[in-house]
Motif scaffolding. Structure first.
Motif, PDB file in Angstrom:
ATOM      1  N   LEU A  73     -44.684 -15.142   1.442  1.00 13.41           N
ATOM      2  CA  LEU A  73     -43.313 -15.624   1.356  1.00 13.41           C
ATOM      3  C   LEU A  73     -42.732 -15.809   2.752  1.00 13.41           C
ATOM      4  O   LEU A  73     -43.183 -15.207   3.721  1.00 13.41           O
ATOM      5  CB  LEU A  73     -42.445 -14.643   0.567  1.00 13.41           C
ATOM      6  N   THR A  74     -41.701 -16.630   2.846  1.00 17.07           N
ATOM      7  CA  THR A  74     -41.035 -16.855   4.126  1.00 17.07           C
ATOM      8  C   THR A  74     -40.134 -15.674   4.478  1.00 17.07           C
ATOM      9  O   THR A  74     -39.885 -14.781   3.646  1.00 17.07           O
ATOM     10  CB  THR A  74     -40.181 -18.121   4.078  1.00 17.07           C
ATOM     11  N   VAL A  75     -39.645 -15.703   5.698  1.00 18.63           N
ATOM     12  CA  VAL A  75     -38.692 -14.678   6.136  1.00 18.63           C
ATOM     13  C   VAL A  75     -37.487 -14.649   5.199  1.00 18.63           C
ATOM     14  O   VAL A  75     -37.084 -13.579   4.718  1.00 18.63           O
ATOM     15  CB  VAL A  75     -38.251 -14.953   7.584  1.00 18.63           C
ATOM     16  N   ARG A  76     -36.914 -15.822   4.926  1.00 18.87           N
ATOM     17  CA  ARG A  76     -35.735 -15.857   4.054  1.00 18.87           C
ATOM     18  C   ARG A  76     -36.071 -15.336   2.661  1.00 18.87           C
ATOM     19  O   ARG A  76     -35.285 -14.580   2.059  1.00 18.87           O
ATOM     20  CB  ARG A  76     -35.187 -17.282   3.962  1.00 18.87           C
ATOM     21  N   GLU A  77     -37.226 -15.703   2.127  1.00 24.86           N
ATOM     22  CA  GLU A  77     -37.597 -15.238   0.787  1.00 24.86           C
ATOM     23  C   GLU A  77     -37.810 -13.730   0.765  1.00 24.86           C
ATOM     24  O   GLU A  77     -37.435 -13.056  -0.205  1.00 24.86           O
ATOM     25  CB  GLU A  77     -38.856 -15.967   0.330  1.00 24.86           C
ATOM     26  N   GLN A 131     -47.507 -15.358   9.349  1.00 26.96           N
ATOM     27  CA  GLN A 131     -47.572 -16.140  10.576  1.00 26.96           C
ATOM     28  C   GLN A 131     -46.721 -15.529  11.688  1.00 26.96           C
ATOM     29  O   GLN A 131     -46.468 -16.164  12.704  1.00 26.96           O
ATOM     30  CB  GLN A 131     -47.118 -17.582  10.297  1.00 26.96           C
ATOM     31  N   MET A 132     -46.312 -14.292  11.500  1.00 29.34           N
ATOM     32  CA  MET A 132     -45.480 -13.586  12.472  1.00 29.34           C
ATOM     33  C   MET A 132     -46.307 -12.558  13.221  1.00 29.34           C
ATOM     34  O   MET A 132     -47.325 -12.060  12.718  1.00 29.34           O
ATOM     35  CB  MET A 132     -44.312 -12.882  11.769  1.00 29.34           C
ATOM     36  N   SER A 133     -45.851 -12.207  14.420  1.00 33.77           N
ATOM     37  CA  SER A 133     -46.486 -11.125  15.171  1.00 33.77           C
ATOM     38  C   SER A 133     -46.152  -9.789  14.526  1.00 33.77           C
ATOM     39  O   SER A 133     -45.259  -9.692  13.668  1.00 33.77           O
ATOM     40  CB  SER A 133     -46.008 -11.132  16.620  1.00 33.77           C
ATOM     41  N   GLY A 134     -46.844  -8.734  14.969  1.00 34.99           N
ATOM     42  CA  GLY A 134     -46.579  -7.404  14.423  1.00 34.99           C
ATOM     43  C   GLY A 134     -45.146  -6.960  14.648  1.00 34.99           C
ATOM     44  O   GLY A 134     -44.513  -6.389  13.758  1.00 34.99           O
ATOM     45  N   GLY A 135     -44.621  -7.229  15.838  1.00 31.17           N
ATOM     46  CA  GLY A 135     -43.245  -6.844  16.124  1.00 31.17           C
ATOM     47  C   GLY A 135     -42.239  -7.621  15.305  1.00 31.17           C
ATOM     48  O   GLY A 135     -41.232  -7.074  14.825  1.00 31.17           O
ATOM     49  N   LEU A 141     -36.607 -18.338   9.733  1.00 36.61           N
ATOM     50  CA  LEU A 141     -36.294 -18.161   8.317  1.00 36.61           C
ATOM     51  C   LEU A 141     -37.260 -18.898   7.406  1.00 36.61           C
ATOM     52  O   LEU A 141     -37.527 -18.458   6.278  1.00 36.61           O
ATOM     53  CB  LEU A 141     -34.856 -18.594   8.039  1.00 36.61           C
ATOM     54  N   GLY A 142     -37.811 -20.011   7.865  1.00 35.89           N
ATOM     55  CA  GLY A 142     -38.757 -20.761   7.058  1.00 35.89           C
ATOM     56  C   GLY A 142     -40.207 -20.426   7.312  1.00 35.89           C
ATOM     57  O   GLY A 142     -41.101 -21.031   6.708  1.00 35.89           O
ATOM     58  N   ARG A 143     -40.468 -19.439   8.178  1.00 35.49           N
ATOM     59  CA  ARG A 143     -41.843 -19.073   8.534  1.00 35.49           C
ATOM     60  C   ARG A 143     -42.379 -18.040   7.561  1.00 35.49           C
ATOM     61  O   ARG A 143     -41.684 -17.107   7.170  1.00 35.49           O
ATOM     62  CB  ARG A 143     -41.887 -18.518   9.959  1.00 35.49           C
ATOM     63  N   ARG A 144     -43.627 -18.185   7.176  1.00 34.68           N
ATOM     64  CA  ARG A 144     -44.268 -17.182   6.328  1.00 34.68           C
ATOM     65  C   ARG A 144     -44.489 -15.895   7.116  1.00 34.68           C
ATOM     66  O   ARG A 144     -44.756 -15.911   8.317  1.00 34.68           O
ATOM     67  CB  ARG A 144     -45.607 -17.691   5.796  1.00 34.68           C
TER      68      ARG A 144
END
Length: 218
Positions: free
Chosen positions: A100-104, A138-142, A132-135
């Motif tokens: 899910l995305t950040v917003r979801e 696909q984010m770093s650990g931090g 907000l639209g990124r899954r």
């Protein structure tokens, strides 16, 4: 706000905590320290009613709830009831919905006032506004850790329990997380944090040292 009194915790027949007692007041940052296996994660899980069997006393009062009611004994409450009463928990493994995305991720945890809660979370973690639209995968650990904390804030907690929020994270993001937690303290939240990073420990109201499941100092 939270009182833990003579708490013992068990995984099956193995005892992990021994007569642990501590308190967290509204607007207080209490940092748990100790080596791996000392019982820090077990203590947080015990307060939330997760995975471990306990005896002893866990008492809690939501400062936003009815006044004059005193502390409620919550050690027999289900986890969801503790969460509804205002306990928020951020696990060491974050437990995000990675597809899910950040917003979801934020919206799936939201309480009644979604817009206000989202605005508050994004004010504390402005870096998330551009993602907000990124899954989540696909984010770093931090970045994931910031999202995990922000998602828990969407439930409107009054006491926040965090398990190693700064572990393995780039120093600049550790500072962002520290600053967000200090801002929450100023807003009156109680915080009980298992954390070895000295950037956060240096700003704690109290340090509690766990050694082999026992409190050795505070």
């Amino acid at each position: 706000m939270l009182e833990v009194d003579k708490l013992n915790a068990f995984y099956g027949p193995a005892q992990a905590l021994f007569e642990v007692s501590l308190r967290v007041a509204p607007g207080e940052l209490v940092v748990l320290q100790g080596l791996n296996g000392a019982g820090k994660s077990t203590l947080l899980k015990s307060v939330m009613g997760l995975e471990v069997r306990t005896d002893g006393h866990i008492r809690y009062r939501d400062p936003a709830g009815p006044q004059g009611t005193g502390l409620a004994a919550i050690e027999r409450w289900d986890t969801h009831r503790r969460a509804q009463a205002g306990l928020g928990y951020v696990a060491e493994d974050r437990r995000l919905f990675t597809e899910l995305t950040v917003r979801e991720n934020l919206h799936i945890a939201a309480g009644r006032d979604l817009q206000a809660q989202e605005a508050r979370a994004l004010d504390l973690f402005p870096a998330l506004k551009t993602m907000l639209g990124r899954r989540a995968d696909q984010m770093s650990g931090g970045e994931q850790q910031m999202l995990a904390i922000a998602r828990t804030l969407m439930t409107g907690p009054r006491l926040l329990l965090l398990d190693e929020p700064c572990e393995g994270i780039a120093p600049v993001l550790v500072e962002a997380i520290r600053d967000a937690l200090l801002a929450l303290r100023r807003q009156g939240l109680g915080l009980l944090v298992a954390e070895q990073n000295q950037l956060l420990a240096a700003r704690a109201d109290r340090l509690v040292l766990l050694v082999a499941g026992k409190v050795r100092g505070s």
